[in-house]
Write a protein that holds these residues in place. Structure first.
Motif, PDB file in Angstrom:
ATOM      1  N   GLU A   5      19.969  41.846  39.146  1.00 26.10           N
ATOM      2  CA  GLU A   5      20.087  41.975  37.779  1.00 26.10           C
ATOM      3  C   GLU A   5      20.977  43.308  37.230  1.00 26.10           C
ATOM      4  OE1 GLU A   5      16.020  42.424  35.400  1.00 26.10           O
ATOM      5  OE2 GLU A   5      15.597  41.225  37.204  1.00 26.10           O
ATOM      6  N   ALA A   6      20.711  44.509  38.023  1.00 30.73           N
ATOM      7  CA  ALA A   6      21.245  45.443  37.784  1.00 30.73           C
ATOM      8  C   ALA A   6      22.718  45.222  38.023  1.00 30.73           C
ATOM      9  CB  ALA A   6      20.892  46.825  38.585  1.00 30.73           C
ATOM     10  N   LEU A   7      23.029  44.538  39.075  1.00 30.04           N
ATOM     11  CA  LEU A   7      24.630  44.128  39.317  1.00 30.04           C
ATOM     12  C   LEU A   7      25.145  43.410  38.145  1.00 30.04           C
ATOM     13  CD1 LEU A   7      26.696  44.651  41.385  1.00 30.04           C
ATOM     14  CD2 LEU A   7      25.846  42.657  42.694  1.00 30.04           C
ATOM     15  N   GLU A   8      24.304  42.490  37.930  1.00 31.46           N
ATOM     16  CA  GLU A   8      24.870  41.399  36.724  1.00 31.46           C
ATOM     17  C   GLU A   8      25.117  42.221  35.423  1.00 31.46           C
ATOM     18  OE1 GLU A   8      22.140  38.144  35.957  1.00 31.46           O
ATOM     19  OE2 GLU A   8      23.624  36.970  35.056  1.00 31.46           O
ATOM     20  N   GLN A   9      24.311  43.064  35.237  1.00 34.35           N
ATOM     21  CA  GLN A   9      24.443  43.923  33.870  1.00 34.35           C
ATOM     22  C   GLN A   9      25.761  44.736  33.920  1.00 34.35           C
ATOM     23  OE1 GLN A   9      20.959  46.010  32.563  1.00 34.35           O
ATOM     24  NE2 GLN A   9      19.840  44.132  32.453  1.00 34.35           N
ATOM     25  N   ALA A  10      25.944  45.163  35.226  1.00 33.57           N
ATOM     26  CA  ALA A  10      27.127  46.433  35.374  1.00 33.57           C
ATOM     27  C   ALA A  10      28.499  45.537  35.326  1.00 33.57           C
ATOM     28  CB  ALA A  10      27.048  47.087  36.643  1.00 33.57           C
ATOM     29  N   ILE A  11      28.460  44.252  35.655  1.00 28.78           N
ATOM     30  CA  ILE A  11      29.597  43.403  35.606  1.00 28.78           C
ATOM     31  C   ILE A  11      30.099  43.222  34.405  1.00 28.78           C
ATOM     32  CG2 ILE A  11      30.923  41.376  36.650  1.00 28.78           C
ATOM     33  CD1 ILE A  11      30.121  43.622  38.714  1.00 28.78           C
ATOM     34  N   LYS A  12      31.179  43.152  33.883  1.00 26.93           N
ATOM     35  CA  LYS A  12      31.596  42.641  32.708  1.00 26.93           C
ATOM     36  C   LYS A  12      32.502  41.377  32.718  1.00 26.93           C
ATOM     37  CE  LYS A  12      30.221  46.099  29.961  1.00 26.93           C
ATOM     38  NZ  LYS A  12      28.791  46.313  30.548  1.00 26.93           N
ATOM     39  N   GLU A  13      31.806  40.363  31.980  1.00 28.06           N
ATOM     40  CA  GLU A  13      32.952  39.064  32.172  1.00 28.06           C
ATOM     41  C   GLU A  13      33.777  39.040  31.059  1.00 28.06           C
ATOM     42  OE1 GLU A  13      30.668  35.382  33.297  1.00 28.06           O
ATOM     43  OE2 GLU A  13      28.865  36.462  32.967  1.00 28.06           O
ATOM     44  N   VAL A  14      35.065  38.980  31.287  1.00 31.65           N
ATOM     45  CA  VAL A  14      36.110  38.808  30.328  1.00 31.65           C
ATOM     46  C   VAL A  14      36.796  37.265  30.443  1.00 31.65           C
ATOM     47  CG1 VAL A  14      38.232  39.871  29.485  1.00 31.65           C
ATOM     48  CG2 VAL A  14      36.687  41.264  31.106  1.00 31.65           C
ATOM     49  N   PHE A  24      36.907  36.276  33.839  1.00 30.63           N
ATOM     50  CA  PHE A  24      37.294  37.307  34.816  1.00 30.63           C
ATOM     51  C   PHE A  24      36.011  38.059  34.983  1.00 30.63           C
ATOM     52  CE2 PHE A  24      39.068  41.335  36.285  1.00 30.63           C
ATOM     53  CZ  PHE A  24      39.859  40.980  37.304  1.00 30.63           C
ATOM     54  N   LYS A  25      35.832  38.463  36.291  1.00 28.24           N
ATOM     55  CA  LYS A  25      34.547  39.333  36.425  1.00 28.24           C
ATOM     56  C   LYS A  25      35.085  40.741  36.853  1.00 28.24           C
ATOM     57  CE  LYS A  25      31.994  35.673  36.455  1.00 28.24           C
ATOM     58  NZ  LYS A  25      32.895  34.664  35.610  1.00 28.24           N
ATOM     59  N   ASP A  26      34.821  41.581  35.833  1.00 27.81           N
ATOM     60  CA  ASP A  26      35.507  42.949  35.967  1.00 27.81           C
ATOM     61  C   ASP A  26      34.431  43.963  36.431  1.00 27.81           C
ATOM     62  OD1 ASP A  26      36.686  45.349  35.652  1.00 27.81           O
ATOM     63  OD2 ASP A  26      36.235  45.307  33.469  1.00 27.81           O
ATOM     64  N   ILE A 120      34.847  40.313  57.178  1.00 32.47           N
ATOM     65  CA  ILE A 120      35.646  40.259  56.098  1.00 32.47           C
ATOM     66  C   ILE A 120      35.082  40.534  54.808  1.00 32.47           C
ATOM     67  CG2 ILE A 120      37.529  38.819  55.058  1.00 32.47           C
ATOM     68  CD1 ILE A 120      37.743  37.326  57.775  1.00 32.47           C
ATOM     69  N   HIS A 121      35.442  41.466  54.136  1.00 34.92           N
ATOM     70  CA  HIS A 121      34.774  41.866  52.757  1.00 34.92           C
ATOM     71  C   HIS A 121      35.891  41.717  51.638  1.00 34.92           C
ATOM     72  CE1 HIS A 121      32.625  43.401  49.482  1.00 34.92           C
ATOM     73  NE2 HIS A 121      33.809  44.187  49.466  1.00 34.92           N
ATOM     74  N   ASP A 122      35.264  41.020  50.424  1.00 36.72           N
ATOM     75  CA  ASP A 122      36.310  41.074  49.270  1.00 36.72           C
ATOM     76  C   ASP A 122      35.241  41.239  47.896  1.00 36.72           C
ATOM     77  OD1 ASP A 122      38.720  40.986  47.691  1.00 36.72           O
ATOM     78  OD2 ASP A 122      39.248  38.964  48.033  1.00 36.72           O
ATOM     79  N   ASP A 123      35.764  41.557  46.878  1.00 36.88           N
ATOM     80  CA  ASP A 123      34.906  41.587  45.889  1.00 36.88           C
ATOM     81  C   ASP A 123      34.244  40.291  45.176  1.00 36.88           C
ATOM     82  OD1 ASP A 123      37.342  40.882  44.740  1.00 36.88           O
ATOM     83  OD2 ASP A 123      36.950  41.664  42.815  1.00 36.88           O
ATOM     84  N   LEU A 124      35.106  39.282  45.495  1.00 34.92           N
ATOM     85  CA  LEU A 124      34.762  38.043  44.974  1.00 34.92           C
ATOM     86  C   LEU A 124      34.968  36.796  45.570  1.00 34.92           C
ATOM     87  CD1 LEU A 124      34.481  37.361  41.035  1.00 34.92           C
ATOM     88  CD2 LEU A 124      35.859  35.739  42.590  1.00 34.92           C
ATOM     89  N   LEU A 151      30.679  40.762  46.870  1.00 35.94           N
ATOM     90  CA  LEU A 151      29.810  41.195  45.726  1.00 35.94           C
ATOM     91  C   LEU A 151      29.448  40.097  45.136  1.00 35.94           C
ATOM     92  CD1 LEU A 151      31.633  44.224  44.496  1.00 35.94           C
ATOM     93  CD2 LEU A 151      29.811  44.538  45.937  1.00 35.94           C
ATOM     94  N   LEU A 152      30.212  39.112  44.780  1.00 29.99           N
ATOM     95  CA  LEU A 152      30.027  38.247  43.771  1.00 29.99           C
ATOM     96  C   LEU A 152      30.528  36.839  44.440  1.00 29.99           C
ATOM     97  CD1 LEU A 152      31.518  40.042  40.550  1.00 29.99           C
ATOM     98  CD2 LEU A 152      28.995  40.039  41.454  1.00 29.99           C
ATOM     99  N   GLU A 153      29.954  35.879  43.839  1.00 28.91           N
ATOM    100  CA  GLU A 153      30.139  34.219  44.428  1.00 28.91           C
ATOM    101  C   GLU A 153      30.435  33.541  43.233  1.00 28.91           C
ATOM    102  OE1 GLU A 153      27.792  32.965  47.444  1.00 28.91           O
ATOM    103  OE2 GLU A 153      28.562  30.923  47.230  1.00 28.91           O
ATOM    104  N   LEU A 154      31.349  32.843  42.917  1.00 29.87           N
ATOM    105  CA  LEU A 154      31.376  31.577  41.919  1.00 29.87           C
ATOM    106  C   LEU A 154      31.153  30.354  42.615  1.00 29.87           C
ATOM    107  CD1 LEU A 154      34.719  32.494  40.197  1.00 29.87           C
ATOM    108  CD2 LEU A 154      32.355  33.466  39.717  1.00 29.87           C
TER     109      LEU A 154
END
Ligand code: AMP
Length: 177
Positions: A5-14, A24-26, A120-124, A151-154
């Motif tokens: 939840e904290a992560l979801e609130q911190a990520i801004k969707e543009v 875009f997940k900022d 292997i790491h990436d943001d999304l 961090l994030l997965e679509l």
């Protein structure tokens, strides 16, 4: 509050960035909150540590933010996977398809010893094309791509299904649409 939840609130969707139809997940607002950064780092490390990797690789450029911290925390060598034309010495190269055109990722050949066990790491994770290209680079060096960390997965783009043929897949927050 749960980390998810904290992560979801911190990520801004543009919406409609960088082109119409893309949400875009900022992740930059997350970087302003070091307490949350620390919790996110621990959550990324938890499943990865158990696999006893020998190296952490991360994909330019947002992957470097947490990927390097993961490597530092585990005391492991860090492999930067860079976009085409940035690395000055002998390289391995892998090209892959994008929706329009192709992209290329590269590593310094000498960064990956054969037999290495690499996370292997990436943001999304979106379609998975970038992460598979990074994994192919590691295999070109005679090493193994053990797992993928995001961090994030679509999840609606089903990248996970493709990556699971290569290694385990971990993400902290899934977007279902
Ligand atoms: P893919 O190769 O399709 O899995 O795309 C993953 C790469 O593109 C990652 O390096 C992401 O940073 C970037 N990316 C793709 N879609 C988005 C998005 N909606 N928001 C932010 N970054 C994205």
């Amino acid at each position: 509050m749960k980390l998810e939840e904290a992560l979801e609130q911190a990520i801004k969707e543009v919406p409609d960035f960088p082109q119409p139809g893309i949400s875009f997940k900022d992740i930059t607002p997350l970087l302003l909150d070091q307490k949350l950064v620390h919790e996110v780092l621990l959550a990324l490390l938890e499943p990865v540590e158990k696999l006893n990797p020998t190296h952490i690789a991360a994909i330019e450029s947002r992957g470097f933010l947490f990927g390097f911290m993961m490597a530092k925390e585990l005391g492991l060598p860090f492999i930067p996977v860079r976009k085409s034309g940035k690395l000055p010495r002998q390289k391995l190269t892998e090209s892959y398809s994008l929706e329009y055109g192709t992209a290329t990722v590269e590593v310094h050949r000498e960064d990956i010893p054969s037999g290495a066990r690499v996370v292997i790491h990436d943001d999304l994770l979106a379609t998975g094309g970038t992460a598979i290209a990074a994994c192919n680079l590691i295999q070109q060096a005679g090493a193994q791509g053990l797992a993928f960390s995001f961090l994030l997965e679509l999840s609606f783009l089903q990248g996970r299904e493709k990556l699971l043929k290569h290694g385990k897949v971990f993400s902290l927050l899934k977007y279902h649409n």
